[in-house]
Enzyme design. Sequence first.
Site, PDB file in Angstrom:
ATOM      1  N   HIS A 240       0.859  -1.189   0.000  1.00 50.56           N
ATOM      2  CA  HIS A 240       0.000   0.000   0.000  1.00 50.56           C
ATOM      3  C   HIS A 240       0.897   1.242   0.000  1.00 50.56           C
ATOM      4  CE1 HIS A 240      -2.813   3.010   1.511  1.00 50.56           C
ATOM      5  NE2 HIS A 240      -3.794   2.183   1.205  1.00 50.56           N
ATOM      6  N   CYS A 278      -3.605   2.574  -4.515  1.00 51.54           N
ATOM      7  CA  CYS A 278      -4.523   3.363  -3.690  1.00 51.54           C
ATOM      8  C   CYS A 278      -4.579   4.776  -4.260  1.00 51.54           C
ATOM      9  CB  CYS A 278      -4.101   3.391  -2.221  1.00 51.54           C
ATOM     10  SG  CYS A 278      -5.228   4.419  -1.251  1.00 51.54           S
ATOM     11  N   HIS A 305      -7.595   0.483  -4.603  1.00 48.70           N
ATOM     12  CA  HIS A 305      -8.441   1.249  -3.682  1.00 48.70           C
ATOM     13  C   HIS A 305      -8.928   2.466  -4.448  1.00 48.70           C
ATOM     14  CE1 HIS A 305      -6.439  -0.078   0.395  1.00 48.70           C
ATOM     15  NE2 HIS A 305      -7.008  -1.074  -0.244  1.00 48.70           N
ATOM     16  N   ASP A 348     -12.573   3.005  -1.067  1.00 47.24           N
ATOM     17  CA  ASP A 348     -11.806   3.267   0.137  1.00 47.24           C
ATOM     18  C   ASP A 348     -12.443   4.476   0.813  1.00 47.24           C
ATOM     19  OD1 ASP A 348      -9.761   2.982   1.944  1.00 47.24           O
ATOM     20  OD2 ASP A 348      -8.344   4.172   0.780  1.00 47.24           O
ATOM     21  N   HIS A 349     -12.722   4.344   2.052  1.00 46.51           N
ATOM     22  CA  HIS A 349     -13.310   5.423   2.857  1.00 46.51           C
ATOM     23  C   HIS A 349     -14.597   5.942   2.200  1.00 46.51           C
ATOM     24  CE1 HIS A 349      -8.912   6.363   4.203  1.00 46.51           C
ATOM     25  NE2 HIS A 349      -9.276   5.128   4.477  1.00 46.51           N
ATOM     26  N   TYR A 365     -14.552   4.357   7.654  1.00 51.36           N
ATOM     27  CA  TYR A 365     -15.226   3.146   7.182  1.00 51.36           C
ATOM     28  C   TYR A 365     -16.711   3.123   7.553  1.00 51.36           C
ATOM     29  CZ  TYR A 365     -10.697   1.622   5.675  1.00 51.36           C
ATOM     30  OH  TYR A 365      -9.493   1.544   5.019  1.00 51.36           O
TER      31      TYR A 365
HETATM   32  C1  DNO Z   1      -6.462   3.075   5.656  1.00 44.24           C
HETATM   33  C2  DNO Z   1      -5.891   1.930   4.946  1.00 44.24           C
HETATM   34  C3  DNO Z   1      -4.483   1.550   5.399  1.00 44.24           C
HETATM   35  C4  DNO Z   1      -4.076   0.235   4.769  1.00 44.24           C
HETATM   36  C5  DNO Z   1      -2.728  -0.281   5.210  1.00 44.24           C
HETATM   37  C6  DNO Z   1      -2.342  -1.498   4.417  1.00 44.24           C
HETATM   38  O1  DNO Z   1      -7.609   3.363   5.530  1.00 44.24           O
HETATM   39  O2  DNO Z   1      -5.930   2.131   3.580  1.00 44.24           O
HETATM   40  O3  DNO Z   1      -4.459   1.447   6.778  1.00 44.24           O
HETATM   41  O4  DNO Z   1      -4.993  -0.748   5.104  1.00 44.24           O
HETATM   42  O5  DNO Z   1      -1.763   0.683   5.081  1.00 44.24           O
HETATM   43  O6  DNO Z   1      -1.329  -2.169   5.060  1.00 44.24           O
END
Ligand code: DNO
Length: 392
Positions: A240, A278, A305, A348-349, A365
Amino acid sequence: MEKTWRWFGKKDKITLEMLRQIGVEGIVTALHEIPNGEIWSEEAIRDLQRYIESYGLRWSVVESLPVSEAIKYAGPERDELIEKYKISLANLGKCGVKTVCYNFMPVIDWIRTDLAHPWADGTTSLYFDRVRFAYFDVKILAREGAEADYSSEVLAKVEELDRTITEAEKDELIDSIIVKTQGFVNGNIHEGDFDPVGIFRRLLAQYAGIDREQLRENMRYFLAAVMPVCEEYDVNMCVHPDDPPFQVLGLPRIVTSAEDIEWFLGAVDNPHNGLTFCAGSLSAGAHNDVVKMAERFVGRTHFVHLRSCDILPNGNFIEASHLGGRANLVELIRIFEREKPGLPMRVDHGRTMLGDEKQGYNAGYSFHGRMLALGQVDGMMAVVRNELQNQR
Ligand code: DNO
């Protein structure tokens, strides 16, 4: 792309039944109850996998199999921890869970200063304020030499803030930066820990003398060691990016830009050594052209992501709508759908909205906010697939 969702296990208030109803196909999760550095047994993996499958879903991605600090700073226990990591990877491979997300950020995972930044429409989102972050570093953490990392303009604003900030606001800042965003992602500090700032200082001290080059070397060492297991069990590792994608708190961060990504892919040039693309993290860095990066790295991307940030004129960044911001999700989806249509993708989020704020969900989340984002992304994917069909 496969529509996946980050689910925090059987204790998550958002149930698999709910996820099935909103069109989720694959689950992204981890054995959250196993402490960092311990082996994930085949039995424990199968148990959770069977549970997920009993809802007609599949366990698509592990996020995360955490890399212990001692592997990152090359402590004496590093080789033993890597051996354990390899056993966990092999066990996952045997169970058919073959995409593993991790990060190589020292001490602290993702960073925000405000977990409920208000929007005019009544929703809230996550936010990063440069001055408040500098305040944490200079005044609360009181890190030696911290001032050298900030401009005189930012430092002047830190002094200004110091005259008005209350003790409660200071506690909230600590909570946002090093507690609430960390524990649930298997980070180093957990809710309820006594003296989080003290723990944090001790963790930082472990990295004294570790610069970018050394951290890179430690990442290369780790990846080279786990690749044979990945090859044997056909497991894809996907790091990530650092969030935010710049240096913080005097710590080196080494997955922040196209150059960094090029470096780690080349350092261990194996298709199993890949990237979690991401878009949210990358778009928080003004130096990143996210669409160009997707074009360049799609071949080694194993997980996506989808999220987008806006960088404000004062340098702060905000989590934008999934339809807006710097990341340009429509273009990203075009690239991923064309090149790798089966890639697992999770939104994501999301905003906190419509009562999410009362549920105590993990920061970022939410249920309604992420569901709205998934609907938007689902719509974009449908249009892109239609475009692709018409071109054939
Ligand atoms: C936050 C996430 C990160 C991710 C880690 C992967 O929302 O995208 O915490 O899970 O960095 O190891």
